[in-house]
Design an enzyme around this catalytic site. Structure first.
Site, PDB file in Angstrom:
ATOM      1  N   CYS A 158       0.839  -1.198   0.000  1.00 41.26           N
ATOM      2  CA  CYS A 158       0.000   0.000   0.000  1.00 41.26           C
ATOM      3  C   CYS A 158       0.878   1.255   0.000  1.00 41.26           C
ATOM      4  O   CYS A 158       1.778   1.367  -0.825  1.00 41.26           O
ATOM      5  CB  CYS A 158      -0.987  -0.049   1.156  1.00 41.26           C
ATOM      6  SG  CYS A 158      -2.109  -1.477   1.066  1.00 41.26           S
ATOM      7  N   SER A 159       0.685   2.181   0.926  1.00 44.32           N
ATOM      8  CA  SER A 159       1.369   3.477   0.838  1.00 44.32           C
ATOM      9  C   SER A 159       2.827   3.467   1.272  1.00 44.32           C
ATOM     10  O   SER A 159       3.491   4.516   1.195  1.00 44.32           O
ATOM     11  CB  SER A 159       0.592   4.531   1.618  1.00 44.32           C
ATOM     12  OG  SER A 159      -0.608   4.844   0.948  1.00 44.32           O
ATOM     13  N   VAL A 160       3.357   2.341   1.680  1.00 42.75           N
ATOM     14  CA  VAL A 160       4.813   2.229   1.756  1.00 42.75           C
ATOM     15  C   VAL A 160       5.391   2.530   0.371  1.00 42.75           C
ATOM     16  O   VAL A 160       6.514   3.022   0.243  1.00 42.75           O
ATOM     17  CB  VAL A 160       5.225   0.829   2.257  1.00 42.75           C
ATOM     18  CG1 VAL A 160       6.728   0.602   2.104  1.00 42.75           C
ATOM     19  CG2 VAL A 160       4.812   0.647   3.718  1.00 42.75           C
TER      20      VAL A 160
END
Length: 399
Positions: free
Chosen positions: A113-115
């Protein structure tokens, strides 16, 4: 139904089948987050032909204790109670603990995801050093297609630091909100009957300003990082997955191919679509801990890492929409500084994805999960306490 029952059978039962209707819902997500390319179109982020070696000095951390939300708990209890899928702990470049849940192995890519945003922000420093990118230039210098959107008045730095004054609310639970429209354009959700399929870049061009000035307030919006990935493609003349492979994944010595989700027009979801193994995410985090160095080779400019550690507008973050998550934090080049006093960095994704880097204990910790709720702040804070507890235990007992 148990997560272990998902996608079992030939064919699976209707209840056990993963589709684009249910792939982000628990328990189906526990399978789909480690098999994302069976749900969505993807592009490979190629590994290195000469992977960097990882050494191990494994110890049992299950009994490490810490306090979270006023209660004493252990790492073993936290792994069991928070929908964790995998955990990798490194100290001074060595793997000291590695744990994998249902269906996971050292070579299984997991959606982070937003990693993905922090990986994208790191890539920007390399492009700057090579003269391909100027963060002070307007976005339209690279992507003139954005001229009539909110992005027509922003700089690349505004994208990197989430200080675009955009009219967009990143509310994952609003069934009719901006995030729903955003996911539809990326192909992450199934279109309502009679609705034409859109695409990411056309959607980005429709986004409008909030009326405030750019550069003053931290406002977390995933579309900013998708625009950033598009800027990179224009600057380099190559697809995002290829740029990421050539400048980060291969040079840092990745052992496995990663991959990234695509929309129907082939646009990468640079904001949240990367899937990678824990060991390669550990390599990436260790590179950041070492100021961009990998085995003596400067992959990311050390000055870019220093800038992430030391800069970022604390006031803009305090006035923004995630100050309640990291009350003393700041944000720079798509990385969170959790506590400026210890300069610990975090790459964080919904549903429980983390890379945590703590210079004070020389630790890099990667954790992936399939938490049912996109945002679960009590679980996030519990894991932050766990990361610090692990670092303190290692510093006291194993050095």
């Amino acid at each position: 139904m148990k997560p272990s029952d998902v996608m079992k059978g030939a064919p699976p039962s209707a209840e056990a089948l993963v589709t684009r209707f249910n792939w982000r819902k628990y328990p189906h997500s526990q399978w789909s987050f480690r098999n994302t390319r069976q749900v969505l179109p993807t592009a490979d982020i190629r590994r290195s032909s000469t992977p960097s070696a990882l050494t191990s000095s494994v110890c049992d951390l299950s009994a490490v204790a810490f306090v979270a939300d006023g209660k004493r708990t252990t790492l073993a209890e936290t792994l069991a109670q928070t929908y964790a899928d995998g955990l990798l702990v490194m100290q001074r470049g060595k793997i000291v603990s590695e744990w994998y849940g249902e269906g996971m192995t050292p070579h299984t890519p997991h959606l982070v995801c937003s990693v993905s945003k922090s990986i994208c922000g790191t890539l920007g420093g390399i492009l700057v050093e090579r003269g391909l990118l100027d963060v002070d230039k307007p976005i339209t210098h690279y992507v003139p297609e954005m001229a009539s959107s909110v992005y027509g008045g922003c700089t690349v730095r505004n994208l990197l630091d989430m200080t675009v004054a955009i009219k967009f609310e990143e509310d994952y639970d609003d069934p009719e909100g901006d995030v729903v429209k955003y996911r539809l354009c990326n192909g992450w959700d199934v279109l309502p009957n009679g609705t034409a399929q859109g695409d990411q870049r056309s959607f980005l061009a429709t986004l409008r300003p909030s009326g405030g000035p750019h550069g003053k307030v931290f406002h977390y919006v995933s579309t900013n990082t998708d625009v950033l990935g598009w800027v990179y493609e224009k600057a380099c003349g190559k697809p995002y997955a290829q740029i990421l492979s050539e400048y980060i994944w291969a040079p840092m010595g990745a052992e496995d191919d990663a991959y990234i989700t695509l929309d129907t027009h082939g646009a990468s979801r640079s904001a949240g679509g990367i899937c990678a193994t824990l060991r390669d995410l550990g390599r990436f985090g260790e590179m950041i801990r070492n100021r961009g160095l990998v085995n003596g080779t400067q992959v990311v400019p050390g000055s870019w890492i220093d800038d992430i550690h030391l800069n970022g507008d604390t006031r803009a973050f305090a006035n923004g929409d995630l100050a309640f998550v990291f009350p003393s934090g700041r944000y720079r080049a798509c990385w969170y500084t959790v506590d400026p006093a210890r300069l610990d960095l975090a790459a964080v994704g919904i549903h429980g994805q983390w890379i945590y880097i703590d210079p004070t204990t020389d630790t890099v910790i990667v954790k992936v999960a399939s938490q049912p709720n996109p945002m679960d702040i009590p679980i996030d804070h519990r894991w932050l306490a766990a990361f610090r507890g692990i670092g303190e235990a290692l510093s006291k007992s194993f050095i």
